[in-house]
Design a protein around this motif. Structure first.
Motif, short mmCIF file in Angstrom:
data_model
loop_
_atom_site.label_atom_id
_atom_site.label_comp_id
_atom_site.label_asym_id
_atom_site.label_seq_id
_atom_site.Cartn_x
_atom_site.Cartn_y
_atom_site.Cartn_z
N TYR A 149 36.20 40.18 14.92
CA TYR A 149 37.61 39.84 14.77
C TYR A 149 38.50 41.01 15.18
O TYR A 149 39.54 40.84 15.82
CB TYR A 149 37.89 39.44 13.32
CG TYR A 149 39.23 38.79 13.09
CD1 TYR A 149 39.40 37.43 13.30
CD2 TYR A 149 40.32 39.54 12.68
CE1 TYR A 149 40.64 36.83 13.10
CE2 TYR A 149 41.56 38.96 12.47
CZ TYR A 149 41.71 37.59 12.68
OH TYR A 149 42.94 37.00 12.49
N PHE A 185 38.17 34.72 15.41
CA PHE A 185 36.90 34.44 14.74
C PHE A 185 36.00 33.71 15.73
O PHE A 185 36.47 32.86 16.48
CB PHE A 185 37.14 33.57 13.50
CG PHE A 185 36.00 33.57 12.52
CD1 PHE A 185 35.89 34.58 11.57
CD2 PHE A 185 35.04 32.57 12.55
CE1 PHE A 185 34.83 34.60 10.66
CE2 PHE A 185 33.98 32.58 11.65
CZ PHE A 185 33.88 33.59 10.70
N GLU A 197 39.89 36.42 8.05
CA GLU A 197 41.16 35.96 8.64
C GLU A 197 42.36 36.13 7.72
O GLU A 197 43.50 35.92 8.14
CB GLU A 197 41.05 34.50 9.05
CG GLU A 197 40.09 34.26 10.20
CD GLU A 197 40.08 32.82 10.69
OE1 GLU A 197 39.87 32.61 11.89
OE2 GLU A 197 40.33 31.91 9.86
#
Length: 202
Positions: A173, A179, A201
């Motif tokens: 990431y 992702f 995230e």
């Protein structure tokens, strides 16, 4: 290992990736400025090839014990590698699991270690204009909210397979800004993968 996992994950997602790792248990970044075998390998590599992304990781407790020495090593290494590396990323590591001998000997907690590591890695990143791959922060999130996922090996320090996968997903990431769509290379169950995705995230 994490480097081979990262390469497999990148390739399975259509990224061109050749991962070259120079690692040794307990090694300090400053040792790469010396003349041992690994330092010579590093010198040879940067003499003959360029690196798109260079990920630097310090010995696990040194940024807590000697933050100024850690930041100094990062500065000096970055200067040595300038012109051969396009982008630096610092691999922020994690606090050890509660009950580890190191914690008890030093009066540390897992949370306290993580906070100290986060602070030191942020300062080192600022010093050279690098990004931080916040693996330690993601370890803490998952460790606190999902104790059923054991991120640690039996020594309470090194990562389990799940912990290595969380580190690799964090690096992916950080490096690629997204992702991965294909995560088969990690061999994680869907529930664990969803938890890791939420942490990465966030």
């Amino acid at each position: 290992s994490s480097p081979s996992l990262f390469q497999a994950l990148a390739l399975s997602n259509g990224k061109e990736a050749t991962v070259y790792a120079l690692t040794k248990g307990g090694r300090e970044l400053s040792e790469n400025l010396g003349s041992d075998d690994i330092a010579r390998q590093l010198a040879a590599y940067i003499r003959w090839d360029r690196c798109d992304v260079c990920i630097l990781q310090e010995q696990s407790t040194l940024p807590i014990r000697l933050p100024s020495a850690f930041i100094g090593s990062v500065r000096t290494l970055a200067e040595k590698l300038r012109g051969r590396v396009d982008r630096f990323v610092l691999y922020e590591t994690w606090g050890r699991k509660e009950g580890s001998p190191d914690q008890e000997a030093n009066g540390w907690s897992s949370l306290g270690m993580t906070q100290s590591l986060t602070r030191s890695y942020a300062q080192a990143a600022d010093a050279i204009g690098a990004a931080v791959s916040p693996v330690g922060q993601h370890f803490r999130k998952v460790y606190a909210a999902h104790p059923e996922i054991d991120l640690y090996a039996p020594d309470l320090t090194h990562p389990s397979h799940a912990g290595s996968c969380l580190a690799v997903l964090t690096h992916y990431y950080t490096v690629f800004g997204q992702f991965p769509a294909n995560t088969q290379a990690l061999a994680l169950d869907e529930a664990t993968l969803a938890i890791f995705r939420s942490a990465v995230e966030a």
